[in-house]
Every structure is written in structure tokens, then in C-alpha cells.
Design a protein around this motif. Structure first.
Motif, PDB file in Angstrom:
ATOM      1  N   HIS A  66       3.554 -38.009  37.922  1.00 53.16           N
ATOM      2  CA  HIS A  66       2.791 -36.991  36.937  1.00 53.16           C
ATOM      3  C   HIS A  66       2.710 -35.569  37.282  1.00 53.16           C
ATOM      4  CE1 HIS A  66       2.221 -39.959  33.912  1.00 53.16           C
ATOM      5  NE2 HIS A  66       1.337 -40.756  34.750  1.00 53.16           N
ATOM      6  N   GLN A  69       6.358 -34.125  37.544  1.00 58.26           N
ATOM      7  CA  GLN A  69       6.736 -33.596  36.065  1.00 58.26           C
ATOM      8  C   GLN A  69       6.054 -32.389  35.576  1.00 58.26           C
ATOM      9  OE1 GLN A  69       9.114 -34.880  34.427  1.00 58.26           O
ATOM     10  NE2 GLN A  69       8.721 -33.320  32.759  1.00 58.26           N
ATOM     11  N   ASP A  70       4.765 -32.294  35.783  1.00 59.63           N
ATOM     12  CA  ASP A  70       3.955 -31.195  35.386  1.00 59.63           C
ATOM     13  C   ASP A  70       4.331 -30.019  35.676  1.00 59.63           C
ATOM     14  OD1 ASP A  70       2.799 -32.992  33.336  1.00 59.63           O
ATOM     15  OD2 ASP A  70       0.929 -33.326  34.795  1.00 59.63           O
ATOM     16  N   GLY A  73       8.825 -29.949  36.048  1.00 55.09           N
ATOM     17  CA  GLY A  73       9.850 -30.369  35.074  1.00 55.09           C
ATOM     18  C   GLY A  73      10.789 -31.112  35.721  1.00 55.09           C
ATOM     19  N   PHE A  74      10.368 -32.187  36.314  1.00 54.05           N
ATOM     20  CA  PHE A  74      11.307 -33.072  37.236  1.00 54.05           C
ATOM     21  C   PHE A  74      12.346 -33.775  36.330  1.00 54.05           C
ATOM     22  CE2 PHE A  74      12.813 -36.564  40.054  1.00 54.05           C
ATOM     23  CZ  PHE A  74      13.133 -35.960  41.227  1.00 54.05           C
ATOM     24  N   GLY A  75      11.873 -34.383  35.279  1.00 54.99           N
ATOM     25  CA  GLY A  75      12.742 -35.313  34.367  1.00 54.99           C
ATOM     26  C   GLY A  75      13.763 -34.299  33.820  1.00 54.99           C
ATOM     27  N   GLN A  76      13.773 -33.045  33.571  1.00 56.27           N
ATOM     28  CA  GLN A  76      14.686 -32.352  32.803  1.00 56.27           C
ATOM     29  C   GLN A  76      15.679 -31.826  34.077  1.00 56.27           C
ATOM     30  OE1 GLN A  76      15.418 -31.580  29.599  1.00 56.27           O
ATOM     31  NE2 GLN A  76      17.593 -30.504  30.418  1.00 56.27           N
TER      32      GLN A  76
END
Length: 282
Positions: A66, A69-70, A73-76
Motif C-alpha cells: 500500500h 502504491q501511495d 504509483g507503482f501500479g501505473q
């Protein structure tokens, strides 16, 4: 003879035992950094600096995910890296194969000089080209676009030379026979010549994907907004002046390594054959 064989057997066993022991130690030394990365990804940053450091996984992986990602922005970033790396790998491999085939099988004026220039460009550091390439991308309005990260290095000198060497020994008689049967040049290339060079092409795919996946400087220059960042650039944002999230970096590095492992496993036979192809005289 039997007595001699019996006297030699213990010595051979000792040599093999020592050899296997050394190989085991080397294997552990190679695997341990990857294991430590996995362990560190499941702990907090504070726990990593405890004495002694943790050697077993913990339960902080979701919290680190988490935070990753916060903060980054690892997902993008994963989507961007996959998109750029896959398109670049397909395009660069196709360009390298076609150019290598042209240099190997077509006779035209200046061919040797062109090959020499190509070899010279391999020795030029890519950092020298950053400023002129950036100016070119800015002049056509491609800054902060995917094409700016892909197109400038699409023609890879190493890839062209590798594929050219794989095509040189292909029999010209087979090509001429296919032409007499009415096959066009592209059909000859894709149906007859290219399948024979699959090992070298597989090695080139692995090398090209890995190079683009790990690229940092050029994406950092041309992809300037958070929604366009690749994984190396996104992970770099987690390194601050006063605080570094080492646990998040280890988790991001572990996740970034997985696609490389998948690509290598998928093309490992072609990769090994491609490396050994030039060492064995057919």
C-alpha cells in the motif's frame, strides 16, 4: 588394472565432493541477495536495521505494498513499463532482424562501410546522445509521450550485428531456390531464413526486454509526469533527502524482477542456444 581403478576411485570422489561443495557455496552466495530482498520486502524499514537483521519473512508485505502504491504509483508504473518494454522489444527485434538480414545477404555499394559505422556506434556511450535526442523529441512535441521513450533507440546496433552474424552462414542457394519458386523477399525472410535463427532471436528478445525494462536515465528525462513514469523512475521517487523507504524499495525491486524471470524462462532454450550458436561449427 582393477587395483589401480580402486586406488583412483577415492581420489575422484574427493575431487567431486570438493567441487560440489564449492558449487553449493557459490549457489548460496548468488541466491542469498535475492532471498534477502524477499525477506526485506516483508518487514518495516526499522526492522531491517535491527541487530541481528531479520532472516525470515514477516507479515508487513501488504502494508509495504500500500505504501509503495501511495508513494510511487507503482501500479501505473508497471503498466507503463510493460507497455513500453513490450512495444520496444517487438519493434527493435523486428528492425534488428530485417537490418541484419539486409547486411548479411544483400550486395550493395557501401555495405562494408555501413557495417563498420554500425560497429563504431556500439562503442559510443548512450549518454552522449541524450542531449541531441532530447532536443529532437522536444522539436517534434514528443516530450512526456510513450513514443519518445521507444522510438529513439529502436534501431539497436548490437541487435543488428547479432542478427547479421546469425544470417551470414545461411546458404544463399536456398534463398535463390525460393526466389525461383516465386517467393518474395519478405516471404523468404519470414518463412525460410528467420525460423533458422530463432535461438539468436530469442537471445535478442531477452536482452532487448531487459535493457528497456531497466532503463532509467532516458525515461527520467522524457517522461515527466507521474502517470507516465516507468518502474525504475517510480522507485527512485521513494529515495528522499532525509528518509528512504528501504522496505518499499525491496518490495518494488522484487516485483520488478518477476517479469524478467518470466521472459527468461520463456526464452531460456533460445537464449542458451543463441549464446552457444557461434561457438559450435555447423
Amino acid at each position: 588394472m582393477t587395483g589401480t581403478a580402486h586406488r583412483r576411485t577415492p581420489g575422484r570422489l574427493l575431487v567431486r565432493t570438493v567441487l560440489y561443495a564449492l558449487l553449493a557455496v557459490g549457489a548460496v552466495a548468488c541466491i542469498f541477495p535475492f532471498y534477502w530482498m524477499v525477506v526485506a520486502a516483508t518487514h518495516t524499514t526499522a526492522e531491517l536495521f535491527e541487530s541481528p537483521p531479520p532472516l525470515l519473512p514477516s507479515d508487513q508485505i501488504m502494508a509495504n505494498l500500500h505504501a509503495l502504491q501511495d508513494e510511487a504509483g507503482f501500479g501505473q508504473a508497471v503498466v507503463n513499463s510493460l507497455l513500453i518494454a513490450v512495444i520496444y522489444t517487438i519493434g527493435s527485434s523486428a528492425v534488428s532482424a530485417l537490418c541484419g538480414y539486409g547486411l548479411a545477404k544483400y550486395r550493395f555499394r557501401g555495405r562494408r562501410m555501413l557495417l563498420g559505422v554500425l560497429l563504431v556506434t556500439i562503442m559510443i556511450p548512450s549518454q552522449v546522445l541524450l542531449v541531441p535526442l532530447f532536443q529532437m523529441m522536444a522539436s517534434v512535441g514528443w516530450i512526456n509521450s510513450y513514443q519518445a521513450a521507444i522510438l529513439p533507440f529502436l534501431a539497436n546496433a548490437f541487435g543488428i550485428f547479432l542478427m547479421r552474424q546469425s544470417f551470414v552462414d545461411f546458404p544463399d542457394e536456398l534463398i535463390e531456390s525460393a526466389r525461383l519458386d516465386g517467393a518474395g523477399d519478405l516471404r523468404i525472410f519470414y518463412r525460410i531464413v528467420l525460423p533458422v535463427s530463432r535461438p539468436q532471436l530469442g537471445a535478442l528478445v531477452i536482452y532487448t526486454f531487459m535493457t528497456q525494462w531497466n532503463a532509467f536515465i532516458w525515461p527520467l528525462l522524457v517522461l515527466q509526469t507521474p502517470d507516465k513514469r516507468t518502474i525504475p523512475v517510480a522507485l527512485n521517487t521513494m529515495i528522499g533527502l532525509t528518509h528512504v523507504d528501504y522496505a518499499g524499495l525491496m518490495l518494488g525491486s522484487f516485483l520488478a524482477t518477476l517479469p524478467l524471470v518470466v521472459v527468461f524462462v520463456a526464452f531460456q532454450r533460445q537464449f542458451v542456444s543463441g549464446l552457444l550458436g557461434g561457438a559450435v561449427k555447423q
